[in-house]
Design a protein around this motif. Sequence first.
Motif, PDB file in Angstrom:
ATOM      1  N   UNK A 233     -13.705  22.102 -25.500  1.00  0.00           N
ATOM      2  CA  UNK A 233     -14.165  21.721 -24.155  1.00  0.00           C
ATOM      3  C   UNK A 233     -13.003  21.708 -23.172  1.00  0.00           C
ATOM      4  N   UNK A 234     -13.342  21.974 -21.913  1.00  0.00           N
ATOM      5  CA  UNK A 234     -12.376  21.786 -20.823  1.00  0.00           C
ATOM      6  C   UNK A 234     -12.788  20.501 -20.102  1.00  0.00           C
ATOM      7  N   UNK A 235     -11.864  19.583 -19.918  1.00  0.00           N
ATOM      8  CA  UNK A 235     -12.196  18.306 -19.279  1.00  0.00           C
ATOM      9  C   UNK A 235     -12.105  18.454 -17.760  1.00  0.00           C
ATOM     10  N   UNK A 236     -13.231  18.208 -17.088  1.00  0.00           N
ATOM     11  CA  UNK A 236     -13.264  18.301 -15.612  1.00  0.00           C
ATOM     12  C   UNK A 236     -12.898  16.966 -14.972  1.00  0.00           C
ATOM     13  N   UNK A 237     -13.314  15.866 -15.610  1.00  0.00           N
ATOM     14  CA  UNK A 237     -13.122  14.567 -14.958  1.00  0.00           C
ATOM     15  C   UNK A 237     -13.072  13.471 -16.033  1.00  0.00           C
ATOM     16  N   UNK A 238     -12.240  12.476 -15.789  1.00  0.00           N
ATOM     17  CA  UNK A 238     -12.163  11.345 -16.721  1.00  0.00           C
ATOM     18  C   UNK A 238     -11.877  10.072 -15.923  1.00  0.00           C
ATOM     19  N   UNK A 239     -12.667   9.023 -16.180  1.00  0.00           N
ATOM     20  CA  UNK A 239     -12.402   7.731 -15.525  1.00  0.00           C
ATOM     21  C   UNK A 239     -12.486   6.656 -16.604  1.00  0.00           C
ATOM     22  N   UNK A 240     -11.739   5.574 -16.414  1.00  0.00           N
ATOM     23  CA  UNK A 240     -11.888   4.454 -17.342  1.00  0.00           C
ATOM     24  C   UNK A 240     -11.964   3.149 -16.567  1.00  0.00           C
ATOM     25  N   UNK A 241     -12.645   2.202 -17.185  1.00  0.00           N
ATOM     26  CA  UNK A 241     -12.927   0.897 -16.564  1.00  0.00           C
ATOM     27  C   UNK A 241     -12.393  -0.167 -17.512  1.00  0.00           C
ATOM     28  N   UNK A 242     -11.609  -1.098 -16.993  1.00  0.00           N
ATOM     29  CA  UNK A 242     -11.058  -2.175 -17.830  1.00  0.00           C
ATOM     30  C   UNK A 242     -12.024  -3.359 -17.779  1.00  0.00           C
ATOM     31  N   UNK A 243     -12.501  -3.790 -18.925  1.00  0.00           N
ATOM     32  CA  UNK A 243     -13.484  -4.873 -18.964  1.00  0.00           C
ATOM     33  C   UNK A 243     -12.817  -6.178 -18.510  1.00  0.00           C
ATOM     34  N   UNK A 244     -13.280  -6.767 -17.394  1.00  0.00           N
ATOM     35  CA  UNK A 244     -12.676  -8.026 -16.940  1.00  0.00           C
ATOM     36  C   UNK A 244     -13.062  -9.182 -17.860  1.00  0.00           C
ATOM     37  N   UNK A 245     -12.229 -10.215 -17.938  1.00  0.00           N
ATOM     38  CA  UNK A 245     -12.522 -11.345 -18.827  1.00  0.00           C
ATOM     39  C   UNK A 245     -13.916 -11.928 -18.596  1.00  0.00           C
ATOM     40  N   UNK A 246     -14.370 -11.909 -17.332  1.00  0.00           N
ATOM     41  CA  UNK A 246     -15.703 -12.499 -17.023  1.00  0.00           C
ATOM     42  C   UNK A 246     -16.832 -11.719 -17.699  1.00  0.00           C
ATOM     43  N   UNK A 247     -16.565 -10.447 -18.087  1.00  0.00           N
ATOM     44  CA  UNK A 247     -17.622  -9.639 -18.718  1.00  0.00           C
ATOM     45  C   UNK A 247     -17.419  -9.555 -20.230  1.00  0.00           C
ATOM     46  N   UNK A 248     -16.416 -10.263 -20.733  1.00  0.00           N
ATOM     47  CA  UNK A 248     -16.232 -10.355 -22.202  1.00  0.00           C
ATOM     48  C   UNK A 248     -17.018 -11.588 -22.642  1.00  0.00           C
ATOM     49  N   UNK A 249     -18.284 -11.339 -23.023  1.00  0.00           N
ATOM     50  CA  UNK A 249     -19.226 -12.459 -23.196  1.00  0.00           C
ATOM     51  C   UNK A 249     -19.616 -12.683 -24.656  1.00  0.00           C
ATOM     52  N   UNK A 250     -18.834 -12.092 -25.557  1.00  0.00           N
ATOM     53  CA  UNK A 250     -19.062 -12.399 -26.974  1.00  0.00           C
ATOM     54  C   UNK A 250     -20.039 -11.481 -27.680  1.00  0.00           C
ATOM     55  N   UNK A 251     -20.655 -10.556 -26.930  1.00  0.00           N
ATOM     56  CA  UNK A 251     -21.644  -9.656 -27.570  1.00  0.00           C
ATOM     57  C   UNK A 251     -20.978  -8.439 -28.220  1.00  0.00           C
ATOM     58  N   UNK A 252     -19.654  -8.309 -27.968  1.00  0.00           N
ATOM     59  CA  UNK A 252     -18.878  -7.213 -28.558  1.00  0.00           C
ATOM     60  C   UNK A 252     -17.401  -7.526 -28.291  1.00  0.00           C
ATOM     61  N   UNK A 253     -16.524  -6.636 -28.733  1.00  0.00           N
ATOM     62  CA  UNK A 253     -15.096  -6.855 -28.394  1.00  0.00           C
ATOM     63  C   UNK A 253     -14.566  -5.654 -27.609  1.00  0.00           C
TER      64      UNK A 253
END
Length: 266
Positions: A233-253
Motif C-alpha cells: 500500500x501507499x499511505x496517503x494520510x495518517x493521523x493519531x489521537x492521544x487518549x486524554x486521561x478523562x477518556x481512560x474510563x477503565x473499559x480498555x487500556x
Amino acid sequence: MNAIGVAAMAENYQRFDPLAYLQNNYVAPRANFTSEEFVVPWKLRCLADAFATGKITGHTLIDIGTGPTIYQLLSACDYFEEIVATDFLEVNRTFIHNWVHNEDKDGFDWSPYIQHVCKIEGKGEPWKEKEQKLKKKLKKILPIDIHQPDPLGSLFSQPADALISTFCLEAASPDRPSFDKAFQNVTRLLKPGGHFLMIGALEESFYLAGEVKLTVVPLSEVDIKESFAKNGYRIHDFHSYKMPPTLKIGVDDVQGIFFIHAQKFA
Ligand SMILES: C[S@@+](CC[C@H](N)C(=O)[O-])C[C@H]1O[C@@H](n2cnc3c(N)ncnc32)[C@H](O)[C@@H]1O
Ligand SMILES: O=[N+]([O-])c1ccc2c(c1)CN[C@@H](CO)C2
C-alpha cells in the motif's frame, strides 16, 4: 497462523455483548460532540475529510468487522453504490440488520452521530435523509473471518473498490503474526488501486464488552504504517489521537487512536 490462539479468540468472542460495547465506547464521555478534542468527533472528522477529497469512490465498499456500529459508514454512503457490512458474530450482524430494517426496538440511537456528520460535511443534508441513504445502500451483511485466506468465503467473488475497517484486526487477532496474516487475507478482498481506510487502537492490550475481556494486539504508529507498506500500500494520510486521561474510563487500556488512508498499488 496460531490456530490455538485464533480458536481461543473465537471462543472468547461468543460472550461479546454489543450493547455493553456500545455503552463503553459510543455514549458520553467518549461520545461528546461539543469539541473535536473528544475522540468520537475526531474519528468522524477523519472519515468525513477523507471522503470529501472525492478520491475514494466506486461501486462497492466492504466494512471489515462492522460490529454493532454504523458511524464508520456515514461519510462513505455518498461515494458508493453498495456498502457491505461484515462481522464474525451473528449477534452483531443481527444488530445491524435490525437498524437497517427499523426493527431495533432495543437498539442504539445513532441520530447524534448522523446529525454531527451532516453538520461537519457542510452540505446542509437533513440527517434523516442521510440515515435513509445509508440504510438503502447497506445491501449486504455478511459473515467474515479475517483469519481465513478468503475471509468472506465464496460469498464474495470480485474484489471491492474500497475497504474500511475500524478496531477490528488488532482486536480480533491473538498475536502480531496472526494480525499480519489477517492483514494479508483482507488485502485480497481489495482491487489493485483500491483505497483502504482504517481506524484502530494504539498500544491497547485489552478491552471489555460486558462480561468478557478481549485481548488486543498492541500496535504502535510505526507497526501500523509498516503493515500497510509491506502489504503493498501507499499511505496517503495518517493521523493519531492521544487518549486524554478523562477518556481512560477503565473499559480498555487504549493509549491512542490511529486513522490511516492507504491505497493498494495497482
Ligand atoms: C472492537 S469491535 C469493532 C467494532 C466496530 N467496527 C467499531 O468501530 O467499534 C471488533 C469486531 O471484530 C469482530 N471480530 C472478532 N473476530 C473476528 C474475526 N475472526 N474476523 C472478523 N471480525 C472479527 C467482532 O465481532 C467485533 O465486532
Ligand atoms: O475511544 N473510542 O472511540 C473507542 C472506540 C472503540 C474502541 C476503543 C476506543 C478502544 N478499544 C477498541 C477495541 O479494541 C474499541
